[in-house]
Each structure stands twice: as structure tokens, then as C-alpha cells.
Design a protein around this motif. Structure first.
Motif: not given
Lengths: 297, 297
Positions: B41-61
Motif C-alpha cells: 500500500t505505502l509503495a503504491g502511494l509513494s510511487e504515485a507521489l514520485a511520478e508527480w514530483q518530477a513534473e509538479m514539485p510539491f513543497t509539503a506533504l
């Protein structure tokens, strides 16, 4: 303590009032008055403060009062007593009385909110981020401190009037004029007196009335733990204070109500989580002083 | 909103999880996963976040999770799931999983604490200093915000397990594995299903079961009002959300339990004090985003 600031405090109780001036926690002067009508009572208190101020100019004033009272600093009627059966006190402008006479920072809160603050600053709850003070006496009052601030919300806690779950074999109707068998109607001094037909302060620890009272106060503890998760609950007051046997019954009932569900609140943990005041009977005036200090933080 | 910061949120639910990235309140990407074992579960979630981070670098979680969880930032085990019947999740290091992968400020709290924060920031509780969010669904959970901060204390609220006062004519034994007839054992979705032998989400508003459930949830409201005095209580969840008739029963029961004692909480005042979410079903991911924003305040 000699470089601690001079501060003043007023405790407005249901039957008596106290004004003090102190350097830190060292009380230098104290005056006690009976609580009569607001004009006489407040004048007596401010007279004492005015006398002391010439000699010992205090830098802040804390006022702890019986409730209900408007304690939110944002409210237009902040510092007033709300509708109360106490003759003459509904709408009494307590904070204004002192603000008109003394040009120092002031804090106004319930007596139990103030006592909770004092127990956090100097007493049993030192170092806690969230804790509660419960007084069990003529009434049952609760003050809660969360993240160093007295919890107000829309009014202030009134958890003495919780409808705790009744024991199946306890048929006492309760004495609260509003609710009958709310907690205060079941377990306050007058409730205990009504149950046994005698004075609650002189009952032996093995009297059967303590089974019911301990169970009902245990329901309050479980409610506080499940709702605000305090790191410490201090139990004081004329009935609740200085009765180790009652504290043990309360802890047993709390553990029974929680049934092992809450991590960190098993019977062994309750031995320290629930306990007597660190400031004993001084919680009232010390509460007012803690309020005064809060304006200087 | 175009100058609002890019932020990310994770909601860890009992059956499903959601990861989002947003600019302010505008959700730009979303991924939903079933909640299985922690590693998957946690790997699936962090994978999604990692994909998005390259394109849209988020500043807080922000991370909102089912409980019990260690939410106090001071605790050594902060960010972990505490003992739970959910297979594999006891001791799961949720916050560490994300902190090892993303170098941004993070906030970790219960899903209901996060939802309360979101209702305060964008929803029904905007402008309140103290308010509560109650979800009534598979379980009953409560989040409290006091003075802008989610209330933690020693653990976090667990008020779903309050032993509310029983109605005299209601003999249902309850379904809570710990307490039997605590609130969750009496009024959650599974409890209602057990009472009527059918699915709680498809019961007509005039079914007699709502009398008991409304009364029991009213006891919770009265308890919250007497204990933390919220300016607003939001009721959501699969059972509690979107049922105006149930809300009215709850308000009636609350007024009955308080019996006119609390200023500002009579039946008319409860019409606005108790109400449905402003964010509707989005409270979960919006809660996680509110947590993320709290790290940037």
C-alpha cells in the motif's frame, strides 16, 4: 524568586473570595471575603488590591471565577458572569470592575481553568501538553489545558453535567436542578449527602456510597481520556481531594470503562495519569496567579 | 489560486487509500488504491507521489491515517500505526516511509483530525476557534481542532468508544469487540446492520432504528459540547453524512440531554452548531492537504 515579577490574583468562589499579591509563587499578602452581592464583593477585593498596589506595584492581574462566565477574549461580553442561580450575579461585569481600576494586563477565566493552568505550571501536571483539573465538591467542575492554553471553545467545559452511564443497580434520582442524574447530580457533595442523609465530608472510606460515586467519577475520567486524551488528570475539591481510597476506586472504574482499548491508559498507567493536586488547597489563588503570569509570557 | 503552493496529500483509509497533488484546493492528480498490506500500500502511494514530483514539485506533504496512530511530533514512535486488529499494520512506520523518499515538510495525523482541520480551513467550521468533525460509518471517529491546532493529548480522541447513556427501552447488546455497547457498538454502520439485519445505507428515514441511533449520537454531541465546547460540530461519514432527518433527530436528542443548561446551545442554536460537512466526501483528501498547508503556515 526575588527577581520574579510582582503579580496579583483574585479567586471568585461560590461562597468565598480571595485576593492575593505575590512575587512568583510566594504569596506576600492575602485577603479573604465572603461572596455576597457583586458590588460589595468586587469592591472589597479591589480595595485590597489598591492598598497593596501603592506599596507593591503588581504588573499583572489574573481573575479566576465560578461559572458560567464569558471567557473568550474576542466576545463583546468577555469578563461577565452568565445566567446563574446565584442572586444578583447574572451579567456582573467582573473584568470591567478591575480594568476600570488597574492599568495592568489582565486574564479572566474559570476557577477550574485557572487551577488547571496552575497545576501545569507548578503542580502535578508540569510538563504535560494536555491535562485536566477536576474539582469534586459542592459542584463538579472541569478545566482543560491543551497546548499550554486553557480550552474555551464557545463557552468553557461544563463536564460536571455529563449524563454518565448509570450503574444498573443504582436507582438514586440525583439532585441536579437541570438534569437530575447528571454527574453533578449523582456524585457532588450535595448528591452524596442526599444519598446517605448526612455530610459527605465525614464518610468512612468503606461506606458503600463510594462504590457508586467512584464508578460515576470513573465514567467522567474515561470520557475525558476518550475525548481530549489528557496526559494527566488532577482531582481536587472538598470531596475529591485527599481521599486516596476514592482515587483508587475511580482508577478501577476508569480501567473498567476503557476495557483495555486505549494504549497508555491501562490500570497501571492510571496510577500516575489520575492523581491528587500538586498544589493542594492552594490551587485557587495559585490559579489566579498563573493567569496573571500568562499575560506576561 | 495560481500562486498557491503545490502540495501533496495521502489519505490512508481502512479499505482504500488516496494520494493527491494540488495547487491550493485544486486537485491536479489523484490516485486511489485498495488498502492491503503496509508494504504494498505505502509503495503504491509513494510511487504515485514520485511520478508527480518530477513534473509538479510539491513543497509539503500531509498524511491522514486510520487510527490508532502516534501523532505527537515529540514521540519517538511518531508516525507509526499503534496496535490494531488490521492485519500487518501494527507498528507500520508510515511517516518514515514517506520521509525516506521525499525531502519536504510533512504533517501526520488521524484522518478525522485532518478532516476537522480541512472543515476549519475551507468548510463548515471556517472561522471557528474550536470545532469537531465526527464521522459515522464503519466506525465512529472524532477529530477536534482547538485554537487552530488538531488536539492530540497523550494519544488522540477516541470518542467513538464513549459509553453513552443507554435508552431504558433499548436492549441491543452492541457489536464493539472491546466494549459491546459503546457508541461505536451501538450506532456505527455495522451496529445498525446488526440491529435490523440489513445494510445501514439503505434504511428509510422513518425506520424506528433511527430513534435509538439519533439518541445515542445526540449523547455524543452533548458530551462534546460539555467537554470541549465546540463552536461547530460537523457530522459526515457513510451513515452520518447526507441524512438531514438523522441530523434533526441528533439535534433533538442533544437538546434533550443538555436540558437548557448550556448558554448558546439551545435547540435553535443547534440548527447551525451541528451540521453536515462543507466539503462533503472530499474531506479525506482535503484533510491531507490541510495538514500539508499547516507545515507552511
Amino acid at each position: 524568586m526575588s527577581d520574579a515579577p510582582l503579580i496579583a490574583g483574585v479567586e471568585l468562589g461560590g461562597t468565598k473570595c480571595i485576593a492575593v499579591v505575590a512575587r512568583g509563587t510566594e504569596i506576600l499578602r492575602e485577603r479573604r471575603l465572603p461572596t455576597t452581592d457583586p458590588a460589595t464583593t468586587l469592591a472589597g477585593l479591589s480595595e485590597a488590591l489598591a492598598e497593596w498596589q501603592a506599596e507593591m506595584p503588581f504588573t499583572a492581574l489574573g481573575i479566576g471565577t465560578f461559572g458560567p462566565a464569558r471567557v473568550s477574549p474576542e466576545a463583546a461580553d468577555c469578563g461577565q458572569i452568565l445566567p446563574t442561580p446565584k442572586p444578583g450575579w447574572t451579567g456582573a461585569r467582573v473584568l470591567d470592575h478591575f480594568a476600570d481600576r488597574f492599568a495592568v494586563p489582565m486574564a479572566f477565566d474559570t476557577d477550574v481553568g485557572a487551577a488547571a493552568l496552575a497545576e501545569g505550571r507548578w503542580g502535578r501536571a508540569r510538563g504535560c501538553s494536555t491535562h485536566a483539573y477536576v474539582t469534586v465538591g459542592t459542584g463538579i467542575g472541569i478545566g482543560i489545558v491543551a497546548n499550554g492554553q486553557v480550552l474555551h471553545g464557545a463557552l468553557h467545559p461544563e463536564a460536571g453535567h455529563l449524563r454518565v452511564r448509570r450503574r444498573r443497580d443504582d436507582a438514586f434520582a440525583g439532585v441536579c436542578p437541570f438534569h437530575g442524574d447528571c454527574l453533578e447530580g449523582l456524585a457532588s457533595g450535595p448528591a452524596i449527602a442526599a444519598r446517605i442523609g448526612g455530610d459527605a465530608t465525614h464518610i468512612a472510606d468503606d461506606h458503600p456510597v463510594w462504590s457508586d460515586v467512584g464508578a460515576e467519577l470513573g465514567e467522567l475520567m474515561a470520557t475525558l481520556i476518550l475525548t481530549v486524551s489528557p496526559e494527566c488528570i488532577v482531582i481536587g475539591g472538598g470531596v475529591g481531594g485527599g481521599r486516596p481510597a476514592l482515587l483508587d476506586r475511580i482508577r478501577d472504574a476508569t480501567a473498567g470503562a476503557l476495557a483495555g482499548y486505549v494504549p497508555g491508559a491501562d490500570r497501571a498507567a492510571l496510577e500516575t495519569l489520575i492523581g491528587p493536586p500538586g498544589l493542594e488547597a492552594r490551587a485557587g489563588p495559585m490559579g489566579a496567579l498563573a493567569l496573571a503570569l500568562s499575560t506576561l509570557d
